[in-house]
Design a protein around this motif. Structure first.
Motif, mmCIF file in Angstrom:
data_model
loop_
_atom_site.group_PDB
_atom_site.id
_atom_site.type_symbol
_atom_site.label_atom_id
_atom_site.label_comp_id
_atom_site.label_asym_id
_atom_site.label_seq_id
_atom_site.Cartn_x
_atom_site.Cartn_y
_atom_site.Cartn_z
ATOM 1 N N ASP A 1 0.825 -1.205 0.000
ATOM 2 C CA ASP A 1 0.000 0.000 0.000
ATOM 3 C C ASP A 1 0.864 1.263 0.000
ATOM 4 O OD1 ASP A 1 -2.211 -1.608 0.012
ATOM 5 O OD2 ASP A 1 -2.659 -1.356 2.146
ATOM 6 N N GLY A 2 2.005 1.204 0.718
ATOM 7 C CA GLY A 2 2.899 2.354 0.766
ATOM 8 C C GLY A 2 3.536 2.674 -0.575
ATOM 9 N N LYS A 3 3.796 1.647 -1.352
ATOM 10 C CA LYS A 3 4.369 1.833 -2.693
ATOM 11 C C LYS A 3 3.305 2.157 -3.729
ATOM 12 C CE LYS A 3 8.641 0.786 -1.526
ATOM 13 N NZ LYS A 3 9.718 1.814 -1.566
ATOM 14 N N GLN A 4 2.040 2.164 -3.298
ATOM 15 C CA GLN A 4 0.911 2.410 -4.199
ATOM 16 C C GLN A 4 0.972 1.454 -5.399
ATOM 17 O OE1 GLN A 4 1.292 6.713 -4.898
ATOM 18 N NE2 GLN A 4 -0.273 7.051 -3.341
ATOM 19 N N HIS B 1 0.292 -1.354 -8.210
ATOM 20 C CA HIS B 1 -0.783 -1.653 -9.152
ATOM 21 C C HIS B 1 -1.167 -3.128 -9.104
ATOM 22 C CE1 HIS B 1 0.893 2.120 -10.854
ATOM 23 N NE2 HIS B 1 -0.359 2.334 -11.208
ATOM 24 N N ALA C 1 -4.240 -2.994 -3.746
ATOM 25 C CA ALA C 1 -4.042 -3.340 -5.157
ATOM 26 C C ALA C 1 -4.556 -4.746 -5.443
ATOM 27 C CB ALA C 1 -2.565 -3.253 -5.524
#
Length: 211
Positions: free
Chosen positions: A112-115, A117, A180
């Motif tokens: 989630d921190g790296k956003q 995909h 994601a």
């Protein structure tokens, strides 16, 4: 009188410089790829199952104990290389060059921190019945299923591996649930000697990660 040669100034010894540590180029810290590719701009998390004190499943091959946490690492390393070659930014939940461990909660926070995909989770299976074999793919939320379908279809196309389930992919609730799309692949059964030999073969690993 004989002319004396002029005295040359003494050379000062060079000051030793601090030795620089070799740059760590393991897949976890390699710079983001500069080249164009179909996955440029995409952030993908590779999650090799288990690690450190958590061995995962066990199997025996050529008289040696094989641990799931070790078996899944070559798959993960190959995926990192291939996805980066396609332009993606890729992060691992644990490094491929040494043993490591993150809790499922921390793995979720990393994704989630790296956003991210997409999150690809790599595992191997075990069953008390040594005759059980086959590939398994799992999804949790509705938005995960297209990724699980794509993983399944790609791997089957590349490996012609048998799927143990009647359905192509199955639903399962996991503690790790990133925002994601996420899918979990069980590459095969370590409890079956023939299948363990196959899924330990680098050629099979290469075909699987091409999927």
């Amino acid at each position: 009188a004989e002319q004396q040669p002029q005295r040359q100034p003494e050379r000062q010894a060079p000051v030793p410089q601090e030795r620089q540590k070799p740059r760590d180029t393991s897949p976890e810290v390699q710079p983001r790829p500069e080249k164009e590719g179909p996955l440029k701009g995409k952030v993908i998390i590779i999650d090799p199952g288990h690690g450190e004190h958590d061995d995962g499943a066990h199997g025996h091959l050529n008289g040696k104990d094989v641990k799931e946490k070790d078996l899944v690492m070559p798959y993960s390393a190959m995926l990192v290389q291939k996805l980066r070659a396609a332009g993606a930014e890729v992060h691992l939940t644990r490094p491929v060059d040494r043993d490591g461990f993150l809790s499922l909660e921390d793995r979720t926070r990393l994704a989630d921190g790296k956003q991210a995909h997409a999150v690809l989770r790599i595992h191997a299976n075990h069953n008390d019945k040594s005759t059980v074999t086959g590939l398994e793919t799992y999804w949790q939320d509705a938005h995960d299923k297209p990724l699980a379908d794509a993983m399944y279809g790609g791997i089957i196309n590349q490996t012609k591996q048998q799927n143990r389930q009647n359905d192509k992919v199955r639903h399962k609730v996991f503690k790790m649930d990133p925002a994601a799309p996420s899918a979990l692949i069980e590459v095969g059964y370590m409890s079956n000697k023939d299948e363990l030999k196959k899924i330990s073969d680098p050629a099979y690993m290469n075909a699987t990660t091409n999927g």
